[in-house]
Scaffold this active site. Structure first.
Site, PDB file in Angstrom:
ATOM      1  N   GLU A 141       0.798  -1.228   0.000  1.00 45.17           N
ATOM      2  CA  GLU A 141       0.000   0.000   0.000  1.00 45.17           C
ATOM      3  C   GLU A 141       0.835   1.285   0.000  1.00 45.17           C
ATOM      4  OE1 GLU A 141       0.601  -1.342   4.340  1.00 45.17           O
ATOM      5  OE2 GLU A 141       0.252  -2.314   2.419  1.00 45.17           O
ATOM      6  N   HIS A 165      -8.604  -3.700  -0.322  1.00 51.38           N
ATOM      7  CA  HIS A 165      -7.752  -3.833   0.869  1.00 51.38           C
ATOM      8  C   HIS A 165      -6.677  -2.741   0.869  1.00 51.38           C
ATOM      9  CE1 HIS A 165      -5.707  -5.979   4.165  1.00 51.38           C
ATOM     10  NE2 HIS A 165      -4.598  -5.552   3.569  1.00 51.38           N
ATOM     11  N   GLU A 166      -5.986  -2.587  -0.268  1.00 50.64           N
ATOM     12  CA  GLU A 166      -4.902  -1.591  -0.317  1.00 50.64           C
ATOM     13  C   GLU A 166      -5.455  -0.172  -0.184  1.00 50.64           C
ATOM     14  OE1 GLU A 166      -2.300  -3.066   0.211  1.00 50.64           O
ATOM     15  OE2 GLU A 166      -2.754  -5.031  -0.641  1.00 50.64           O
ATOM     16  N   HIS A 213      -5.988   0.790   3.360  1.00 45.90           N
ATOM     17  CA  HIS A 213      -4.774   1.204   4.073  1.00 45.90           C
ATOM     18  C   HIS A 213      -4.559   2.722   4.006  1.00 45.90           C
ATOM     19  CE1 HIS A 213      -2.797  -2.297   5.668  1.00 45.90           C
ATOM     20  NE2 HIS A 213      -2.802  -2.948   4.508  1.00 45.90           N
ATOM     21  N   GLU A 227      -3.331  -4.131  10.005  1.00 44.21           N
ATOM     22  CA  GLU A 227      -4.013  -5.117   9.167  1.00 44.21           C
ATOM     23  C   GLU A 227      -5.415  -5.500   9.643  1.00 44.21           C
ATOM     24  OE1 GLU A 227      -3.248  -5.568   6.295  1.00 44.21           O
ATOM     25  OE2 GLU A 227      -1.141  -5.013   6.194  1.00 44.21           O
ATOM     26  N   ASP A 233       9.864  -9.776   9.010  1.00 48.58           N
ATOM     27  CA  ASP A 233       9.328 -10.518   7.864  1.00 48.58           C
ATOM     28  C   ASP A 233       8.982 -11.960   8.242  1.00 48.58           C
ATOM     29  OD1 ASP A 233       9.187  -8.764   5.754  1.00 48.58           O
ATOM     30  OD2 ASP A 233      11.230  -9.143   5.064  1.00 48.58           O
ATOM     31  N   TYR A 284      -4.069 -10.228  10.391  1.00 49.69           N
ATOM     32  CA  TYR A 284      -5.144  -9.920   9.448  1.00 49.69           C
ATOM     33  C   TYR A 284      -6.495 -10.425   9.973  1.00 49.69           C
ATOM     34  CZ  TYR A 284      -1.556  -8.919   5.917  1.00 49.69           C
ATOM     35  OH  TYR A 284      -0.499  -8.382   5.222  1.00 49.69           O
TER      36      TYR A 284
END
Length: 449
Positions: free
Chosen positions: A98, A122-123, A126, A145, A203, A211
């Site tokens: 995003e 979704h993006e 953000h 998220e 990561d 989420y």
């Protein structure tokens, strides 16, 4: 670049970018390549390499503005000026990133039928949750998220209705179930507040929990309020209160309780079994699950059809009576998830299924291809192994690549051989993180950075 304006100085081929809003450092992004653009809305264009620009324009022409407008209606003004989309090379490991003003996405979204636009919703979400109000630490990634999943599904409900949105949310819940079954429910990553030890790469903590469990927690807060329009108003106030700031979960939850003093007085933060502290700090399945029953009109026929296909002797009359030609992507995805759960199917059933539904077994849509590959592997259906290989050669998205390697590695000898063969052929075209995760699955040495 993720910036509000840019200009190219002809004389020395220099580009100058300006970003007028404050952003956290992880949202600074730059793309270099042979990139062209096409307008798809009053404040949106798609960017891609020349070979993809027509497909990108066709897929997104006229759809983005509707999502932006609904987002603004729900969450307040869109402050970033433009909303553009850049289509990345197939090795891009994520569905979307995003970056402000210009979301970077996987070319897998170019399904040809607009069926995967929920990733874009979704993006876009953000733009308020994550980019405008940001988690202060990666240990509380759910603030980005979980709120974004909630916002995405609010926009989707306004645009597509609650049946479709609940079906998509059921698919998300299945992914959370799969993840928790893989790791064990009480794995420390299955908390909303994760302790990331020094030396651990954030990561490597990335998974479905922030989420989908985050979505459940935000849905629980909405459930406590008990009135959608009041909770929508709270979300606007929350964005307004914390815009252009990085915050902690405590900041967010304190604000929630101050905004609803009657809930604070009731002590909703410490209701037995649903304590905010438990949500944040105890691993495991969410204590509260939002009601997805509006999706049942779409799920029931898929459940029933999956039952028929899992039978020892197939009732072809009943199967042929079900017409799936009008089913949308998420209904097919849901059906395939049920088939996967019931797999391995009785001998011969997968062949019959494959012949009967070319719409599924020969799909070009990445979400359907992923699940067909998983079904092929779980049933050890070797005659279609080539589809698994083709899919892994065609893209390197982490959420598609890792589950398929896990399925191959827990499968037969021939499945393991396919994994090794495919990985040695495709490794150089995978993102280094994805390469390393696959190596771990296959028990290969991972080179230290």
């Amino acid at each position: 670049m993720s910036a509000t304006t840019w200009e190219k100085q002809e004389k020395d081929n220099t580009f100058i970018f300006k970003m007028s809003q404050p952003i956290p450092s992880y949202l600074i992004a730059l793309a270099v390549g042979d990139i062209v653009s096409a307008e798809v809305g009053p404040r949106s264009r798609v960017w891609a390499e020349p070979c993809l620009i027509e497909a990108a324009k066709k897929e997104y022409d006229g759809v983005i503005e509707e999502f932006l407008a609904v987002g603004e209606k729900l969450f307040g003004p869109y402050v970033w000026g433009r909303y553009d989309i850049l289509f990345m090379p197939p090795s891009f490991p994520f569905g979307g990133m995003e970056n402000p003003c210009i979301t970077f996405v996987t070319p897998c979204l170019l399904a040809g039928d607009r069926s995967l636009v929920d990733v874009i919703i979704h993006e876009i979400s953000h733009s308020w949750f994550g980019n405008l109000v940001t988690n202060a630490t990666w240990g509380e990634f759910w603030l980005n998220e979980g709120f974004t999943m909630y916002a995405q599904r609010r926009i989707s409900t306004e645009v597509y209705g609650s049946a479709y949105t609940c079906l998509e949310a059921a698919t998300g819940r299945a992914l959370l179930r799969q993840h928790m079954d893989n790791t064990g429910e009480d794995h420390p990553l299955n908390k909303l507040r994760v302790i990331i030890e020094p030396g651990v790469n954030p990561d490597d903590t990335y998974n479905e929990t922030p989420y989908e469990k985050g979505y459940c927690f935000v849905s629980y807060l909405a459930h406590l309020v008990g009135d959608q329009s009041k909770f929508d108003a709270f979300l606007q106030a929350y964005v307004n209160q914390f815009k252009f700031q990085s915050i902690t979960a405590d900041d967010a939850l304190d604000f929630f309780l101050e905004y609803f003093p009657e809930l604070k007085k009731k002590g909703v933060d410490s209701l037995p079994g649903f304590e905010f502290d438990r949500w944040l700090n105890t691993p495991g399945w969410p204590p509260y699950l939002p009601d997805l029953s509006p999706g049942e009109q779409l799920m029931k026929p898929a459940d029933q059809l999956a039952e028929l296909w899992a039978a020892d002797s197939l009732n072809m009359e009943a199967i042929e009576a079900v017409d799936i030609s009008a089913w949308k992507t998420y209904q097919l995805v849901y059906f395939m998830d049920q088939i996967l759960q019931k797999s391995p199917l009785p001998e011969g059933n997968v062949e019959r299924l494959s012949e009967m539904y070319p719409k599924i077994s020969k799909a070009q849509n990445a979400e359907l291809r992923l699940r067909w590959c998983q079904i092929v592997l779980k049933n050890n259906h070797e005659s279609e192994y080539s589809k698994v290989k083709d899919f892994l050669h065609s893209q390197g998205k982490q959420k598609y690549t890792l589950p398929i390697y896990r399925a191959m590695w827990s499968g037969s000898e021939s499945a393991r051989a396919l994994a090794m063969e495919t990985f040695s052929a495709t490794a150089p075209q995978l993102h280094v993180n994805v390469q390393n995760y696959v190596k771990k699955i296959l028990g290969l040495e991972v080179a230290e950075n």
